[in-house]
Scaffold this motif. Structure first.
Motif, PDB file in Angstrom:
ATOM      1  N   THR A  63       4.427   4.743  -5.295  1.00 46.18           N
ATOM      2  CA  THR A  63       5.341   3.616  -5.483  1.00 46.18           C
ATOM      3  C   THR A  63       4.720   2.346  -4.911  1.00 46.18           C
ATOM      4  N   GLN A  64       4.784   1.275  -5.706  1.00 44.04           N
ATOM      5  CA  GLN A  64       4.234   0.003  -5.270  1.00 44.04           C
ATOM      6  C   GLN A  64       5.335  -1.040  -5.255  1.00 44.04           C
ATOM      7  N   SER A  65       5.314  -1.903  -4.252  1.00 43.76           N
ATOM      8  CA  SER A  65       6.301  -2.968  -4.177  1.00 43.76           C
ATOM      9  C   SER A  65       5.608  -4.310  -4.234  1.00 43.76           C
ATOM     10  N   SER A  66       6.319  -5.319  -4.749  1.00 43.32           N
ATOM     11  CA  SER A  66       5.765  -6.665  -4.779  1.00 43.32           C
ATOM     12  C   SER A  66       6.840  -7.670  -4.419  1.00 43.32           C
ATOM     13  N   VAL A  67       6.419  -8.888  -4.161  1.00 48.82           N
ATOM     14  CA  VAL A  67       7.269  -9.983  -3.709  1.00 48.82           C
ATOM     15  C   VAL A  67       7.762  -9.645  -2.302  1.00 48.82           C
ATOM     16  N   SER A  68       8.392 -10.575  -1.642  1.00 48.29           N
ATOM     17  CA  SER A  68       8.806 -10.348  -0.265  1.00 48.29           C
ATOM     18  C   SER A  68       9.923  -9.335  -0.191  1.00 48.29           C
ATOM     19  N   PHE A  88      15.651  -6.524   0.624  1.00 45.20           N
ATOM     20  CA  PHE A  88      15.217  -5.560  -0.386  1.00 45.20           C
ATOM     21  C   PHE A  88      14.007  -6.125  -1.109  1.00 45.20           C
ATOM     22  N   THR A  89      13.344  -5.278  -1.875  1.00 50.17           N
ATOM     23  CA  THR A  89      12.155  -5.681  -2.611  1.00 50.17           C
ATOM     24  C   THR A  89      12.541  -6.163  -4.000  1.00 50.17           C
ATOM     25  N   LYS A  90      12.027  -7.315  -4.388  1.00 52.70           N
ATOM     26  CA  LYS A  90      12.368  -7.909  -5.686  1.00 52.70           C
ATOM     27  C   LYS A  90      11.859  -7.057  -6.852  1.00 52.70           C
ATOM     28  N   ASN A  91      10.599  -6.643  -6.803  1.00 47.64           N
ATOM     29  CA  ASN A  91      10.009  -5.820  -7.860  1.00 47.64           C
ATOM     30  C   ASN A  91       9.421  -4.556  -7.259  1.00 47.64           C
ATOM     31  N   THR A  92       9.850  -3.403  -7.741  1.00 44.26           N
ATOM     32  CA  THR A  92       9.331  -2.117  -7.269  1.00 44.26           C
ATOM     33  C   THR A  92       8.699  -1.395  -8.447  1.00 44.26           C
ATOM     34  N   TYR A  93       7.404  -1.121  -8.348  1.00 43.04           N
ATOM     35  CA  TYR A  93       6.684  -0.447  -9.426  1.00 43.04           C
ATOM     36  C   TYR A  93       6.386   0.992  -9.043  1.00 43.04           C
TER      37      TYR A  93
END
Length: 363
Positions: free
Chosen positions: A50-55, A338-343
Motif C-alpha cells: 500500500t502506498q500513500s500520497s499527499v499529506s 487522513f491520507t488524501k490519496n491511497t494507492y
C-alpha cells in the motif's frame, strides 16, 4: 441466422450452467465457497505494498464536515458498490465489513447500483437521508461522480472514491484504489498495460486479439489498445462489452467464435469476463493454443492459471482497498488526519506465480 444465433446462445447458457458447476468446482481446492471462503481468507491477507500520497492531514473542508463527531463517536459509513455478482467486489465488501468490525463504534450500510447511474444517484440521496457520516462509492461514470461528490460534500460529510479514478477525482475528500488519477499518459503499472504487455510477449508481438471490456469509455480498455498500437503485428479483430459479467462474456465470445475468424488471445478487463471467454471456447472445442488474460487475481482465476487455462492476470488487492477505504472514511468522518490519496498497487501475475498469489488468499 438470428434464430440460429438464439439457439446457440440458449445452448451455451444451458451448457454453461452445467459446465460451471462441474468444471469450475474442480478449480476450487478448498472446502469453502468462493464468495464466503475466499473473502474470509482475503480478510486476513493484509495489504502489502500500500502506498500513500499527499499529506496525512485532513483538508479543512473535511474537518468542517465532520469536526463535531469526536474520536469516540459512533460512525456509520455508507458504501455504494457496483455488481453484487462480481467476485472482486464480493471480496472488497467482505473486507470493508471486517475493517468496520475492527473499528469501535463503526457500522456500514452497503448498497449495489450496478452500472446504473440514476440508481447510484438515488442511493446517495437515500444514504444522506439515513444520516450516514461519510459515503464511499465506486463511480459509474466521471461526469456524474463529480456531481455526486459535490452533493455529498455539500451535505456536510466526506465523499471517498473507491477503485476507479476519473477526471476530477481530486475534488473528492479522498481516493483509495489501484488506478492512478488521470494524467497525460497512463502509468506503466496500469492494469491494462500490464496484462497487454505480457500477452504481447507471449505472442511474440504477432497475432489476433479479442478485447472484452466492461463498458463504455473504460480506461483499462483504452490502455490495452494503447499497447496494441506499439505492436504492428498485433491485430484487434474483435472488441465488445460484457459488463464485467462472466455469462455475458460467454455469449459475446460464442458469437465471435461462430464467425470462423482466428483469435490468438482474449484480453479481458476483469477475470470474470476472461473466465466467460474460456468457457465459450471450451464449449466449442477451440480453446487449444488460445491465450487468455484478465484482471483482479481472484482465487478462481489463479486456480485456472495453475491448470493452464489463464495465462495472465493482474492482482488487485481487495483486502488492501477495502480496509484502507474504511480507515480513511472513519478518520475523515471524525475530523482526524487522513491520507488524501491511497494507492494499493497492481501486481502482474503469470503462470509461475499462481501459487504465490493463492497463498495471499490463504494467509
Amino acid at each position: 441466422m438470428k434464430t440460429k444465433r438464439k439457439l446457440i446462445r440458449s445452448l451455451c447458457v444451458m451448457l454453461c450452467v452445467a459446465g460451471v458447476l462441474a468444471w469450475t468446482a474442480s478449480c476450487s481446492s478448498g472446502s469453502v465457497s468462493p464468495e464466503a471462503g475466499e473473502a474470509r481468507k482475503a480478510g486476513d491477507a493484509g495489504s502489502p505494498g500500500t502506498q500513500s500520497s499527499v499529506s496525512g492531514t485532513a483538508s479543512q473542508d473535511a474537518k468542517a464536515a465532520a469536526g463535531t463527531l469526536g474520536k469516540k463517536s459512533k460512525v456509520t459509513i455508507g458504501v455504494i458498490l457496483l455488481d453484487q455478482r462480481d467476485r472482486f467486489l464480493t471480496y472488497l465488501a467482505q473486507n470493508m465489513r471486517r475493517e468496520a468490525e475492527a473499528e469501535p463504534g463503526t457500522s456500514l450500510e452497503i448498497k449495489y447500483s450496478g452500472d446504473d447511474a440514476k440508481l447510484q444517484a438515488e442511493q446517495v440521496e437515500e444514504l444522506l437521508t439515513a444520516g450516514v457520516n461519510a459515503i464511499v462509492f465506486i463511480p459509474v461514470n466521471a461526469e456524474q461522480s463529480v456531481k455526486l461528490t459535490k452533493r455529498i460534500q455539500d451535505a456536510g460529510i466526506p465523499a471517498i472514491i473507491l477503485s476507479r479514478a476519473y477526471e476530477g477525482v481530486e475534488g473528492a475528500t479522498a481516493y483509495v484504489g489501484s488506478e492512478r488519477p488521470p494524467s497525460a499518459e497512463s502509468p506503466p503499472d496500469a492494469a491494462g498495460i500490464l496484462e497487454m504487455d505480457e500477452i504481447a510477449k507471449l505472442l511474440g508481438g504477432k497475432g489476433n486479439i479479442a478485447l472484452i471490456d466492461g463498458g463504455k469509455d473504460e480506461k483499462r480498455a483504452e490502455d490495452i489498445k494503447s499497447v496494441l498500437t506499439q505492436h504492428p503485428g498485433l491485430n484487434l479483430v474483435f472488441e465488445g462489452s460484457a459488463a464485467h459479467d462472466r455469462y455475458q462474456a460467454l455469449l459475446l465470445m460464442s458469437d465471435w467464435l461462430t464467425t470462423g475468424k482466428s483469435i490468438d488471445a482474449v484480453v479481458a478487463t476483469n477475470d470474470e469476463m476472461a473466465i466467460g471467454a474460456i468457457l465459450a471456447a471450451r464449449l466449442q472445442g477451440k480453446e487449444k493454443g488460445m491465450r487468455f488474460a484478465g484482471v483482479d487475481g481472484t482465487m478462481q482465476a489463479l486456480e485456472l492459471m495453475k491448470m493452464g487455462k489463464i495465462d495472465v492476470t493482474v492482482f488487485q488487492d481487495a483486502a488492501g482497498q477495502g480496509k484502507q477505504a474504511i480507515k480513511v472514511a472513519v478518520k475523515a468522518a471524525q475530523g482526524l488526519s487522513f491520507t488524501k490519496n491511497t494507492y494499493v498497487p497492481y501486481e502482474l501475475v503469470t503462470a509461475n506465480q499462481a501459487d504465490q498469489y493463492i497463498a495471499k488468499w490463504n494467509q
